[in-house]
Design a protein around this motif. Structure first.
Motif, short mmCIF file in Angstrom:
data_model
loop_
_atom_site.label_atom_id
_atom_site.label_comp_id
_atom_site.label_asym_id
_atom_site.label_seq_id
_atom_site.Cartn_x
_atom_site.Cartn_y
_atom_site.Cartn_z
N PHE A 40 0.85 -1.19 0.00
CA PHE A 40 0.00 0.00 0.00
C PHE A 40 0.89 1.24 0.00
CE2 PHE A 40 -2.50 3.37 1.93
CZ PHE A 40 -3.69 3.26 1.22
N ARG A 41 0.61 2.19 -0.91
CA ARG A 41 1.50 3.33 -1.06
C ARG A 41 0.79 4.68 -0.97
NH1 ARG A 41 5.52 2.49 -6.03
NH2 ARG A 41 3.67 3.12 -7.17
N TRP A 42 -0.51 4.70 -0.76
CA TRP A 42 -1.21 5.97 -0.77
C TRP A 42 -0.94 6.79 0.49
CZ3 TRP A 42 -6.87 6.04 -3.01
CH2 TRP A 42 -6.80 5.87 -4.39
N SER A 43 -1.01 8.11 0.33
CA SER A 43 -0.87 9.03 1.44
C SER A 43 -2.26 9.45 1.93
CB SER A 43 -0.11 10.28 0.98
OG SER A 43 -0.89 11.01 0.04
N THR A 44 -2.30 10.21 3.01
CA THR A 44 -3.57 10.72 3.53
C THR A 44 -4.30 11.54 2.48
OG1 THR A 44 -2.73 10.76 5.79
CG2 THR A 44 -4.62 12.16 5.32
N GLN A 45 -3.57 12.37 1.73
CA GLN A 45 -4.21 13.20 0.72
C GLN A 45 -4.82 12.36 -0.40
OE1 GLN A 45 -4.98 16.47 0.82
NE2 GLN A 45 -4.22 16.24 2.93
N ASP A 46 -4.17 11.24 -0.72
CA ASP A 46 -4.75 10.34 -1.73
C ASP A 46 -6.09 9.79 -1.27
OD1 ASP A 46 -2.63 10.47 -3.62
OD2 ASP A 46 -1.45 9.08 -2.41
N VAL A 47 -6.16 9.42 0.00
CA VAL A 47 -7.41 8.86 0.56
C VAL A 47 -8.49 9.93 0.61
CG1 VAL A 47 -8.45 7.69 2.53
CG2 VAL A 47 -6.07 7.19 1.92
N ILE A 100 -9.55 0.00 -2.78
CA ILE A 100 -10.30 -0.88 -1.88
C ILE A 100 -9.72 -0.85 -0.47
CG2 ILE A 100 -10.76 -3.31 -1.38
CD1 ILE A 100 -11.34 -3.76 -4.27
N THR A 101 -8.40 -0.88 -0.36
CA THR A 101 -7.77 -0.84 0.96
C THR A 101 -8.11 0.45 1.68
OG1 THR A 101 -5.94 -2.21 0.14
CG2 THR A 101 -5.57 -0.99 2.18
N SER A 102 -8.09 1.57 0.97
CA SER A 102 -8.41 2.86 1.57
C SER A 102 -9.85 2.91 2.06
CB SER A 102 -8.16 3.99 0.56
OG SER A 102 -6.82 4.05 0.19
N LEU A 103 -10.78 2.46 1.21
CA LEU A 103 -12.20 2.48 1.58
C LEU A 103 -12.47 1.57 2.78
CD1 LEU A 103 -13.69 2.31 -2.03
CD2 LEU A 103 -13.79 4.29 -0.48
N ILE A 119 -9.63 9.65 8.59
CA ILE A 119 -10.27 10.74 7.85
C ILE A 119 -11.60 11.13 8.51
CG2 ILE A 119 -11.08 11.48 5.57
CD1 ILE A 119 -8.11 10.76 5.69
N TYR A 120 -11.88 12.43 8.48
CA TYR A 120 -13.11 12.98 9.04
C TYR A 120 -13.82 13.81 7.98
CZ TYR A 120 -11.37 11.69 13.67
OH TYR A 120 -10.93 10.99 14.77
N TYR A 121 -15.13 14.00 8.21
CA TYR A 121 -15.88 14.90 7.35
C TYR A 121 -16.16 16.17 8.13
CZ TYR A 121 -19.21 16.75 3.97
OH TYR A 121 -19.84 17.55 3.04
N PHE A 128 -13.64 16.64 3.26
CA PHE A 128 -12.96 15.63 4.07
C PHE A 128 -11.62 16.18 4.54
CE2 PHE A 128 -15.86 13.29 1.35
CZ PHE A 128 -16.44 12.41 2.25
N VAL A 129 -11.27 15.86 5.76
CA VAL A 129 -10.04 16.37 6.36
C VAL A 129 -9.33 15.25 7.11
CG1 VAL A 129 -10.89 18.74 6.58
CG2 VAL A 129 -11.22 17.12 8.47
N ALA A 130 -8.04 15.43 7.31
CA ALA A 130 -7.27 14.48 8.12
C ALA A 130 -7.49 14.78 9.59
CB ALA A 130 -5.79 14.60 7.78
N LYS A 131 -7.24 13.78 10.42
CA LYS A 131 -7.37 13.97 11.86
C LYS A 131 -6.41 15.03 12.34
CE LYS A 131 -7.01 11.46 16.25
NZ LYS A 131 -6.69 10.16 16.88
N SER A 132 -6.89 15.93 13.17
CA SER A 132 -6.02 16.97 13.74
C SER A 132 -5.92 16.76 15.24
CB SER A 132 -6.59 18.37 13.45
OG SER A 132 -7.88 18.51 14.03
#
Length: 566
Positions: A40-47, A100-103, A119-121, A128-132
């Motif tokens: 798996f190679r995706w970053s938070t921004q990709d998700v 699929i892995t991200s979802l 990830i949060y909405y 959508f935003v990353a956890k802060s």
């Protein structure tokens, strides 16, 4: 996989899945990832972009799923682990693993706890935003948003202050659950056909690395995959056995290919197919044997670099193709003569110092040129051919005025410093390979142990000087107080030991006195002169520019001389 291989027995069938159903299949273990897939190679921004596309109704691409019978097993999908039952028709992901892995992870209460799936909405921004660290009350976790019962409960309790956003939450939740994901289903028993499809699909758009494609092509059957060597596993084992750090899988692959033939850049698709190869391999073996023997040759090459060349860690390796070439050499000559080792060391440092000038200004053909000089069964001819590529090269001194740990010149400087056995300013003891390995671990540069003496207050030119750096693989020295460290020797160290400490870092009392007087410019100028001189002496000793590049007497057939007429 050769071009004449049999294709699919039947055309793939097209279907669509509601995201709700697709995720349910993933969570119950029906969706599986073949072992030949890349990590798996995706970053938070990709998700985040994936979920943003879904809510906006944008297409996210089709999945390609391989339908086959699968046994019950313990499997992992991203951060999720589960006991999956047996399925008559499980779905193996040929294309779409990252999605699929991200979802499956971002929408699951457990997977959501880990980056990059946390990830949060944001109801206020409708995005959508990353956890802060300080989560806003109008941020809702995706697993809650995706589960209708938990969503209602959240608004009744924790999200009570965000009641005005309930309709927006309902809208987004409905879009997520009912979003249509297109998929093609392939029913085919021949795994080679699937890996061929995988290879071809990943030669369009965002390409896989060469090592990832090779892994897919020669992964072998799913059964027993956990017990077989892989390029990633070889990299981990070499790091564990040598403390050299984790070599990237593309370099591992090139080294394994170089061992088996003189061109490490050759076409990989027919590597273990005697029919499709242009030239026969130098070792007749299957993939598993090639991996096993390749690992051993790599370990011998790394050992040579560490013990004989003076390159203790991957972060100090000037050019990775040199490791590829050394692997080929030690695969054919596991116990070279002492003079051969000396010539190999000479070769390494000439190439390291001179760079691409030796090879016509480019490293594109570098490992191919040197690998081709290595002749199976003929150590003397091989080393003579390799060292011959440096004939006529003039002595070169890397630029110590530009010290960047990711560049060749800095790696040469650091190696020259390592040869002095740098010592701790606190204990007076030399650092060893274990100190370096522990602190650098898998890092590819030595930035974290090459500390700036003056982090601020210098001109842009002075900041780049090697003189402004100290090589300190330490857990004890107060590295945030280096100027004080240099000018106030510990009471526990006598003068003789302190002098040895200073000398190990290209320092002396006169240079340190400039620092104590607050003369930064004078300190840097004096130390830069010492650093340059030490670098010159180091390379003269290691590259042996003016020595005759001749084989040892043992390699000459002196009996032939006896037959010559007097």
């Amino acid at each position: 996989m050769n071009a004449g291989a049999v294709g699919l027995d039947t055309q793939p069938s097209a279907t669509t899945y509601d995201l709700d159903d697709l995720i349910a299949n993933a969570w119950r273990g029906r969706i599986r990832v073949p072992h030949f897939q890349r990590d798996f190679r995706w970053s938070t921004q990709d998700v985040i972009r994936l979920f943003d596309s879904i809510v906006k109704g944008y297409p996210i691409g089709s999945l390609l799923l391989w339908v086959r019978k699968s046994p019950a097993t313990r499997l992992t999908l991203g951060r999720l682990s589960m006991d999956a039952p047996a399925f008559e028709e499980s779905l193996w992901v040929v294309d779409g693993q990252q999605r699929i892995t991200s979802l499956a992870n971002a929408l699951h209460p457990e997977g959501h706890l880990y980056t990059p799936f946390s990830i949060y909405y944001d109801f206020a921004a409708r995005s959508f935003v990353a956890k802060s660290k300080a989560r806003e009350p109008h941020h809702i976790a995706l697993p809650i948003l995706f589960d209708l019962e938990r969503l209602i409960e959240w608004f009744a309790n924790e999200g009570r202050s965000s009641a005005e956003h309930f309709k927006e939450a309902q809208r987004v939740a409905k879009v997520l659950r009912t979003y249509k994901v297109p998929a093609y289903l392939v029913r085919q028993d021949d795994e080679q056909v699937l890996t061929d499809i995988f290879d071809r699909m990943n030669n369009y758009g965002k390409r896989l690395s060469r090592a990832e494609i090779f892994t897919a092509l020669f992964a072998g059957p799913e059964e027993g995959a956990k017990d077989r060597l892989s390029l990633d596993r070889i990299a981990d084992r070499i790091a564990e056995r040598t403390g050299f750090g984790t070599v990237d899988t593309d370099t591992i692959l090139s080294a394994i290919l170089a061992r088996r033939g003189p061109d490490p850049a050759r076409d990989i698709r027919n590597e273990f197919d005697s029919v499709g190869r242009r030239t026969a391999p130098e070792f007749e073996e299957d993939r598993d044997t090639a991996y096993e023997k390749g690992e051993e040759a790599l370990v011998r090459a790394v050992d040579f670099l560490q013990r004989y060349v003076g390159v203790p860690h991957l972060s100090l390796l000037v050019y990775r193709p040199l490791l590829v070439v050394m692997t080929r050499f030690f695969a054919h000559f596991s116990e070279p003569e002492e003079n051969t080792l000396r010539l190999l060391r000479r070769l390494y440092w000439r190439v390291a110092a001179s760079g691409p000038t030796i090879f016509g200004g480019s490293f594109t053909q570098f490992d191919r040129i040197l690998s081709a000089r290595i002749k199976k069964g003929d150590e003397s001819t091989s080393i003579a051919g390799m060292i011959g590529t440096t004939a006529g090269v003039q002595p070169v001194l890397p630029n110590a005025d530009r010290f960047r740990t990711n560049e060749a010149a800095a790696k040469v400087v650091l190696s020259s410093w390592w040869s002095r056995r740098p010592r701790s300013f606190v204990t007076g003891q030399p650092f060893d390979e274990q100190d370096l390995s522990t602190l650098l671990a898998d890092q590819t540069t030595a930035a974290t142990v090459a500390y700036r003496i003056f982090p601020r207050g210098l001109t842009s030119q002075q900041r780049l000087l090697a003189a402004n750096r100290l090589f300190l693989p330490t857990t004890t020295d107060p590295v945030d107080e280096i100027p004080t460290l240099l000018t106030r020797p510990p009471l526990s160290l006598d003068e003789e030991v302190w002098n040895a400490v200073l000398e190990s870092h290209c320092l002396d009392h006169a240079t340190v006195q400039r620092l104590a007087e607050g003369d930064r410019d004078g300190f840097l100028a004096m130390r830069q002169e010492v650093v340059s001189g030490q670098l010159s002496n180091f390379l003269s000793r290691m590259a042996e520019w003016n020595y005759e590049d001749t084989p040892s007497l043992d390699s000459l057939d002196l009996d032939e001389l006896d037959d010559l007429p007097e």
